[in-house]
Design an enzyme around this catalytic site. Sequence first.
Site, PDB file in Angstrom:
ATOM      1  N   LYS A  80       0.845  -1.192   0.000  1.00  0.00           N
ATOM      2  CA  LYS A  80       0.000   0.000   0.000  1.00  0.00           C
ATOM      3  C   LYS A  80       0.882   1.245   0.000  1.00  0.00           C
ATOM      4  O   LYS A  80       1.925   1.277   0.675  1.00  0.00           O
ATOM      5  CB  LYS A  80      -0.880  -0.036   1.247  1.00  0.00           C
ATOM      6  CG  LYS A  80      -1.944   1.037   1.369  1.00  0.00           C
ATOM      7  CD  LYS A  80      -2.778   0.756   2.607  1.00  0.00           C
ATOM      8  CE  LYS A  80      -3.925   1.719   2.799  1.00  0.00           C
ATOM      9  NZ  LYS A  80      -4.755   1.350   3.985  1.00  0.00           N
ATOM     10  N   SER A 155      -9.455   1.211   3.189  1.00  0.00           N
ATOM     11  CA  SER A 155      -8.678   2.072   2.308  1.00  0.00           C
ATOM     12  C   SER A 155      -7.630   1.316   1.491  1.00  0.00           C
ATOM     13  O   SER A 155      -7.054   1.865   0.558  1.00  0.00           O
ATOM     14  CB  SER A 155      -7.993   3.164   3.145  1.00  0.00           C
ATOM     15  OG  SER A 155      -7.071   2.593   4.071  1.00  0.00           O
ATOM     16  N   SER A 179      -9.727  -1.118   7.130  1.00  0.00           N
ATOM     17  CA  SER A 179      -9.120  -0.906   5.819  1.00  0.00           C
ATOM     18  C   SER A 179      -8.404  -2.103   5.218  1.00  0.00           C
ATOM     19  O   SER A 179      -8.083  -2.104   4.033  1.00  0.00           O
ATOM     20  CB  SER A 179      -8.154   0.286   5.881  1.00  0.00           C
ATOM     21  OG  SER A 179      -8.867   1.486   6.043  1.00  0.00           O
TER      22      SER A 179
END
Length: 442
Positions: A80, A155, A179
Amino acid sequence: MDEWRWMTATALGQGIAAGDIDPVALTEVYLSAIDTHEHRDRIYARVTHDRARAEAQAAAARAASGLRRGPLDGVPVSWKDLFDTAGVGTEAGTKLMEGRVPDADADVLRNATAAGLVCLGKTHLSEIAFSGLGLNPMTATSPCVHDAGAVAGGSSSGAAASVAFGLAAAGIGSDTGGSVRIPSAWNDLVGFKTTHGRLSLGGVVPLCLTFDTVGPLCRSVADAALLTAAMEGSKAPNLTGTDLNGVRFGLLNTIAMDDLRDAPAAAFADATRRLTEAGATVTPFEFEPMQEAFGFAGALFTADSYAWWRERVEAAPDKMFPQILERVRGGRDVKASNYIAAWHRLTAIRAEYAAATAEFDAVIMPTAAMTPPNIERLLTDDAYYKVENLLALRNTRVTNLMGGAAMTLPTGTPSCGIMLNVVAGQDDLLLRLGAAAEAALA
């Protein structure tokens, strides 16, 4: 060799150990798939070709000489875009950090590299990681594997998409309110939220330091165990010999079962049936203090977030997606006394929750009350965005507030997961329970 893209990270590591898979060839399969994929730019923010190839070559040399560093040595994964990568941009999905290039790897990336994992690149996310939907019109919105017109979940949106579309063996994300678990559930993956503080946040761009955690999005519970150990620099727990005979699950009725939409409700009922058929008992229970915790949760998350982001946000608010700007600015007016009082009360509620759930091995609930919403409607209907974002994160937020660890597993119904939750520090127990539940749900 294209079949390698759909294997678990564990199986790929075993193939490398057996001499059946060459880490260099494996990495090239992934890089080629990434470079030619129709959604490449919606999933990857940056692809680290040179680093991946160098790490794969080193892994191949170790394999040839019998010096592999661990069970995932040579396995390629994505990261990420809020994990610092030395010499490579880390921008946290926001134009507020455009052009930011750190000098060193995040601690967990450094540990994973030391364990032999290959870094394929950086994946897109919700802006500053502050949404459960994965919608990001400021950089890119990753697609759901079942519907390119729907969000992937956030996310850690690109992390999930990279695995679901066969562009990484696993993805590493973060989880502050759900997330890791929401995008995992919506893309039929295993997502593991570790106990806060277990994995280092050094070199990870923060959202809420009091709630941020690191965790893997992957194809199996075994993968989750091995990836967590690699990031920690530890040894994974033994997951063999697990079953659900005599396992006691508590089903949280308070909040978690409200307003379920049809598909998640049906998938959860069917998954629960299969768990009981495998030997588990499921006992519904209420925990009314959860209502109180949810009442002040927004202040805790937004105040923490605004404290870190405020200078960047206020210097260039026009660079932010208005929905995220409004959300982070929600912490601007939270009184310090109210914030501290809320934390005191939450600490007490956590102790009450631990006592109330002590009779159970884990607490279960649907991972999300809904399936992935449409991108265009989210962009054009502000009220719809707010409702969907809060509902997406509602169930996952339970474990963040209670300070524990959680795992989502696929149920077999597209974009519908079942979540297992334990109190703080019981991560390894959760992995063993997850392995047993995974077998029952297969």
